[in-house]
Design a protein around this motif. Sequence first.
Motif, mmCIF file in Angstrom:
data_model
loop_
_atom_site.group_PDB
_atom_site.id
_atom_site.type_symbol
_atom_site.label_atom_id
_atom_site.label_comp_id
_atom_site.label_asym_id
_atom_site.label_seq_id
_atom_site.Cartn_x
_atom_site.Cartn_y
_atom_site.Cartn_z
ATOM 1 N N ALA A 19 0.834 -1.208 0.000
ATOM 2 C CA ALA A 19 0.000 0.000 0.000
ATOM 3 C C ALA A 19 0.864 1.250 0.000
ATOM 4 N N LEU A 20 1.979 1.197 0.711
ATOM 5 C CA LEU A 20 2.875 2.356 0.752
ATOM 6 C C LEU A 20 3.580 2.552 -0.583
ATOM 7 N N ARG A 21 3.829 1.438 -1.292
ATOM 8 C CA ARG A 21 4.475 1.563 -2.603
ATOM 9 C C ARG A 21 3.527 2.134 -3.639
ATOM 10 N N THR A 22 2.232 1.953 -3.430
ATOM 11 C CA THR A 22 1.221 2.461 -4.361
ATOM 12 C C THR A 22 0.332 3.479 -3.658
ATOM 13 N N ILE A 23 0.953 4.381 -2.912
ATOM 14 C CA ILE A 23 0.185 5.302 -2.069
ATOM 15 C C ILE A 23 -0.708 6.225 -2.895
ATOM 16 N N TRP A 24 -0.281 6.564 -4.120
ATOM 17 C CA TRP A 24 -1.121 7.425 -4.960
ATOM 18 C C TRP A 24 -2.447 6.749 -5.269
ATOM 19 N N GLN A 25 -2.387 5.462 -5.633
ATOM 20 C CA GLN A 25 -3.601 4.729 -5.968
ATOM 21 C C GLN A 25 -4.380 4.361 -4.713
ATOM 22 N N SER A 26 -3.700 4.067 -3.623
ATOM 23 C CA SER A 26 -4.354 3.570 -2.414
ATOM 24 C C SER A 26 -4.988 4.670 -1.583
ATOM 25 N N ILE A 27 -4.339 5.836 -1.521
ATOM 26 C CA ILE A 27 -4.794 6.891 -0.626
ATOM 27 C C ILE A 27 -5.176 8.160 -1.369
ATOM 28 N N VAL A 28 -4.268 8.675 -2.177
ATOM 29 C CA VAL A 28 -4.458 10.000 -2.763
ATOM 30 C C VAL A 28 -5.640 10.028 -3.722
ATOM 31 N N THR A 29 -5.734 9.030 -4.610
ATOM 32 C CA THR A 29 -6.817 9.022 -5.596
ATOM 33 C C THR A 29 -8.199 8.984 -4.954
ATOM 34 N N PRO A 30 -8.469 8.080 -3.971
ATOM 35 C CA PRO A 30 -9.794 8.103 -3.335
ATOM 36 C C PRO A 30 -10.106 9.419 -2.636
ATOM 37 N N VAL A 31 -9.105 10.060 -2.041
ATOM 38 C CA VAL A 31 -9.344 11.336 -1.367
ATOM 39 C C VAL A 31 -9.707 12.419 -2.380
ATOM 40 N N ILE A 32 -8.997 12.460 -3.510
ATOM 41 C CA ILE A 32 -9.320 13.435 -4.555
ATOM 42 C C ILE A 32 -10.720 13.174 -5.110
ATOM 43 N N THR A 33 -11.045 11.902 -5.307
ATOM 44 C CA THR A 33 -12.382 11.548 -5.794
ATOM 45 C C THR A 33 -13.460 12.017 -4.830
ATOM 46 N N THR A 34 -13.221 11.835 -3.526
ATOM 47 C CA THR A 34 -14.179 12.288 -2.521
ATOM 48 C C THR A 34 -14.375 13.797 -2.584
#
Length: 255
Positions: A19-34
Amino acid sequence: MTFNGYGVWAIYKFEMARALRTIWQSIVTPVITTALYFVVFGSAIGSRMTEIDGVPYGAFIVPGLIMLSLFTQSIFNASFGIYFPKFTGTIYELLSAPVSPFEIVLAYVGAAATKSAVLGLIILATASLFVPLQILHPVWMLAILILIATTFSLFGFIIGIWAQSFEQLNFIPMLVVTPLTFLGGSFYSIHMLPEPWRTITHFNPVVYLISGFRWSFYGSGDVPIVWSLLATFGFLIACLAVVGWMFKTGYRLKT
């Protein structure tokens, strides 16, 4: 056979590191979508629909937005976690290791549920920047969040074992779960629907999950909280039964 805590921790730590290696997909993208959902639904629609059941529309949709991300991310994290070893062939090393099926499920599902629950809390914090939030039952909110994250991570684990291609991996989340979530009262109350659609909506299991989570915020939901908890636990037990059967028969694990 004694509990292999080291094996469980090794798998759990590996999945969390991914998850840390793919933090953009795991965390950042859902937050931007929200944030975009708040711009579209909160501003555009909220300006015309001020309140639902006495709750400002912007605040009303927060539990639905969290659930929308929680469902999809729980399924994705758990399904990809177990599918990738199948895809690369390392699943046989995992099955031959001194790790029981229970420990395998505990590690993969635990990691997926942890990532999803943390994401849900991050989205909650993001939502508080847009609308004033009131959580009447914070303990219940956290408990329901973890319970639903665990349940859908188990569901995703099942999908990961069942899937034989990346297309199948995305089929159920995209074409089944997401539409049911949008039709399950994420952005509206089902009491606003005319008959017979209101009655038909009660056959959507997602309604009970979103309603229970919304109850923890505002003390009210589309269905009684007891029915929401029963539906969630029923889904959890069904997923546990399917996972047990898969490991017992070796369904798409040993072939």
